[in-house]
Design a protein around this motif. Structure first.
Motif, PDB file in Angstrom:
ATOM      1  N   PRO A   1      -5.813  11.759   0.021  1.00  0.00           N
ATOM      2  CA  PRO A   1      -7.166  11.157  -0.039  1.00  0.00           C
ATOM      3  C   PRO A   1      -7.100   9.453  -0.020  1.00  0.00           C
ATOM      4  CG  PRO A   1      -6.205  11.639  -2.099  1.00  0.00           C
ATOM      5  CD  PRO A   1      -5.279  12.290  -1.151  1.00  0.00           C
ATOM      6  N   TRP A   2      -6.813   9.065   1.433  1.00  0.00           N
ATOM      7  CA  TRP A   2      -6.559   7.449   1.422  1.00  0.00           C
ATOM      8  C   TRP A   2      -8.043   7.058   1.193  1.00  0.00           C
ATOM      9  CZ3 TRP A   2      -1.675   6.789   1.497  1.00  0.00           C
ATOM     10  CH2 TRP A   2      -0.893   7.552   2.311  1.00  0.00           C
ATOM     11  N   ASP A   3      -7.893   5.553   0.656  1.00  0.00           N
ATOM     12  CA  ASP A   3      -8.956   4.705   0.639  1.00  0.00           C
ATOM     13  C   ASP A   3      -8.917   3.671   1.777  1.00  0.00           C
ATOM     14  OD1 ASP A   3      -7.148   2.709   0.020  1.00  0.00           O
ATOM     15  OD2 ASP A   3      -8.021   2.309  -2.089  1.00  0.00           O
ATOM     16  N   LEU A   4      -9.776   3.109   2.252  1.00  0.00           N
ATOM     17  CA  LEU A   4      -9.940   2.065   3.280  1.00  0.00           C
ATOM     18  C   LEU A   4      -8.651   1.144   3.272  1.00  0.00           C
ATOM     19  CD1 LEU A   4     -13.705   1.131   3.314  1.00  0.00           C
ATOM     20  CD2 LEU A   4     -12.533   2.909   5.037  1.00  0.00           C
TER      21      LEU A   4
ATOM     22  N   ALA B   1     -11.330  15.695  -2.314  1.00  0.00           N
ATOM     23  CA  ALA B   1     -10.827  14.533  -1.078  1.00  0.00           C
ATOM     24  C   ALA B   1     -11.473  14.567   0.095  1.00  0.00           C
ATOM     25  CB  ALA B   1      -9.361  14.374  -1.086  1.00  0.00           C
TER      26      ALA B   1
ATOM     27  N   TRP C   1      -7.950  12.404  -8.546  1.00  0.00           N
ATOM     28  CA  TRP C   1      -8.207  13.288  -7.280  1.00  0.00           C
ATOM     29  C   TRP C   1      -8.448  14.614  -7.836  1.00  0.00           C
ATOM     30  CZ3 TRP C   1      -4.670  16.513  -4.105  1.00  0.00           C
ATOM     31  CH2 TRP C   1      -5.175  17.037  -3.247  1.00  0.00           C
TER      32      TRP C   1
ATOM     33  N   PRO D   1      -5.706   7.251  -4.939  1.00  0.00           N
ATOM     34  CA  PRO D   1      -6.146   6.976  -6.288  1.00  0.00           C
ATOM     35  C   PRO D   1      -5.092   6.413  -7.247  1.00  0.00           C
ATOM     36  CG  PRO D   1      -7.173   8.908  -5.359  1.00  0.00           C
ATOM     37  CD  PRO D   1      -6.013   8.653  -4.406  1.00  0.00           C
ATOM     38  N   ASP D   2      -5.327   5.710  -7.955  1.00  0.00           N
ATOM     39  CA  ASP D   2      -4.278   5.050  -8.944  1.00  0.00           C
ATOM     40  C   ASP D   2      -3.765   6.218  -9.707  1.00  0.00           C
ATOM     41  OD1 ASP D   2      -4.680   2.504  -7.965  1.00  0.00           O
ATOM     42  OD2 ASP D   2      -6.187   2.065  -9.879  1.00  0.00           O
TER      43      ASP D   2
ATOM     44  N   THR E   1       0.829  -1.246   0.024  1.00  0.00           N
ATOM     45  CA  THR E   1       0.125   0.062  -0.032  1.00  0.00           C
ATOM     46  C   THR E   1       0.849   1.425  -0.038  1.00  0.00           C
ATOM     47  OG1 THR E   1       0.020   0.271   2.382  1.00  0.00           O
ATOM     48  CG2 THR E   1      -1.538  -1.300   1.356  1.00  0.00           C
TER      49      THR E   1
ATOM     50  N   ASN F   1      -4.483   3.251   0.270  1.00  0.00           N
ATOM     51  CA  ASN F   1      -3.877   3.724  -0.814  1.00  0.00           C
ATOM     52  C   ASN F   1      -4.561   4.802  -1.434  1.00  0.00           C
ATOM     53  OD1 ASN F   1      -2.027   1.429  -1.628  1.00  0.00           O
ATOM     54  ND2 ASN F   1      -4.233   0.011  -1.827  1.00  0.00           N
TER      55      ASN F   1
END
Length: 428
Positions: free
Chosen positions: A409-412, A428, A423, A417-418, A349, A415
């Motif tokens: 802007p973390w996801d759960l 975010a 973003w 965004p790719d 991650t 990580n």
């Protein structure tokens, strides 16, 4: 890590010369050369297609083919890319087709082979290899982008002359030329081999492309063979002037969304990240100075070729899963840069990467780290930056701040965004 730097998004302003109609400009430039005095009706003309993701490259190659047909001649396309795409004819054909350079679109055959003809011995004592299909053609039009080389510096770097060596030399030529460069110099070998090719291989013309900092076609120049060296020197000056750059000269950590051979010979352009003369630090007087680089993914068009990954200290583990290790090793070793195929420390991650990097930047507190986040080294007009750059950004007329400071802007899963472009400022 309890605290991460806040970030904001900015837009850079680069000089932006642009070719409005690429196909029309190709035709007009070639018309200036009066190729009808050389190319006769019915004769065959090989057109080179390289491995770089040049903006609108399919339009450029088709326009060359159209011009050749207007002379009554018979064009065909030759993949010219040394050992890229696994060093196979099928791989190289598929690579250019992925750029839209297909027989149906261009209206002419693609003739892909890894076979070469040895046209002579260079003055330095090694064989000069040349693509067999191109050698059999009545004429050759060399097409390539002029830009700074990722490893060598001089008044001629990457462009038409290099295309005649590495591109048309195929895997055999690329291997021997890169070996020769280690004993002599890039400058000497480029000039030595180009001189032999120009004298022996029926080069009718060159078409040089220069891009701006927005990954757009800035200039197209058709060039007589005897003018290749002079014009490349002039065009390289413009290419360096228009090269996209990071907005700041120092960074603790640079996050790069994607690496790929379609973007640069070293996957990430060393001229942009400041690692042209050293693998894990800036050379003497080189800018920018980036302490750590983390690569987050590969481009689809690189087809697993992760050459250049060894320039980075960290990467997402998915990069290693996406990497074609055989192709990467072949390309890196053929180019005389085995370090480019080496493996950084990998983590699943982005959060793990930052948790590892931020304690390694000296006494600077994590919240004050100088972090830059880009999509790749071709697309640098919009960049996400950490709070440490805000004051300077507010003072500079070439930078437009697009968002307020906000958290990463973390996801759960931990990580980002790719792609940084996913973003949007302030969302975010």
């Amino acid at each position: 890590m309890s605290e991460y730097p806040q970030v904001f998004q900015l837009r850079q302003t680069f000089e932006r010369p642009r070719v409005a109609d690429v196909a029309a400009e190709v035709d007009a430039q070639l018309a200036r050369l009066s190729l009808e005095t050389k190319i006769q009706p019915g004769q065959s003309v090989a057109i080179t297609a390289g491995s770089r993701g040049i903006a609108g490259v399919h339009l450029i190659i088709k326009a060359i083919a159209d011009h050749v047909r207007s002379l009554g001649a018979q064009p065909f396309i030759v993949p010219a890319m040394g050992s890229h795409a696994g060093g196979t004819a099928d791989g190289q054909r598929r690579l250019i087709e992925a750029y839209g350079i297909t027989e149906a679109f261009c209206g002419c055959p693609i003739r892909a082979s890894m076979e070469t003809v040895v046209v002579c011995q260079a003055h330095e004592g090694f064989p000069v290899h040349f693509d067999r299909f191109a050698h059999e053609a009545d004429h050759i039009v060399v097409c390539g982008r002029v830009k700074p080389h990722t490893s060598f510096a001089g008044d001629v770097e990457s462009g038409l002359m290099k295309m005649m060596l590495i591109g048309l030399g195929k895997h055999h030529g690329a291997k021997i030329y890169h070996r020769a460069i280690l004993d002599y110099s890039f400058d000497q070998i480029v000039r030595s081999v180009a001189r032999e090719v120009l004298g022996r291989c029926r080069i009718a013309a060159g078409l040089a492309v220069v891009e701006n900092g927005y990954d757009e076609t800035a200039l197209i120049a058709a060039v007589h063979p005897e003018e290749f060296e002079r014009r490349e020197k002039e065009l390289l000056v413009l290419a360096k002037k228009w090269l996209p750059r990071l907005p700041f000269d120092r960074a603790d950590i640079l996050l790069i969304d994607e690496l790929g051979k379609d973007l640069s010979g070293t996957g990430i352009d060393t001229n942009v990240v400041g690692r042209k003369f050293a693998y894990h630090e800036a050379g003497s007087g080189e800018k920018p100075e980036v302490r750590y680089i983390a690569v987050r993914g590969l481009t689809a068009k690189t087809r697993g070729n992760a050459t250049g990954l060894g320039l980075a200290e960290f990467c997402r583990s998915r990069v290693l899963r996406e990497r074609d290790e055989r192709i990467t090793r072949i390309n890196s070793c053929t180019g005389g840069n085995p370090c480019c195929a080496m493996t950084p420390l990998d983590y699943e991650t982005d959060r793990e990467i930052l948790d590892t990097v931020l304690p390694l930047i000296g006494l600077t507190e994590p919240a004050d780290a100088k972090l830059l986040w880009i999509r790749n080294t071709l697309q640098l007009n919009e960049v996400v930056c950490s709070r440490a750059y805000l004051e300077e950004a507010q003072r500079r007329a070439d930078l437009e701040i697009l968002s307020p400071l906000q958290s990463l802007p973390w996801d759960l899963a931990g990580n980002l965004p790719d792609h940084v472009s996913q973003w949007r400022a302030g969302t975010a």
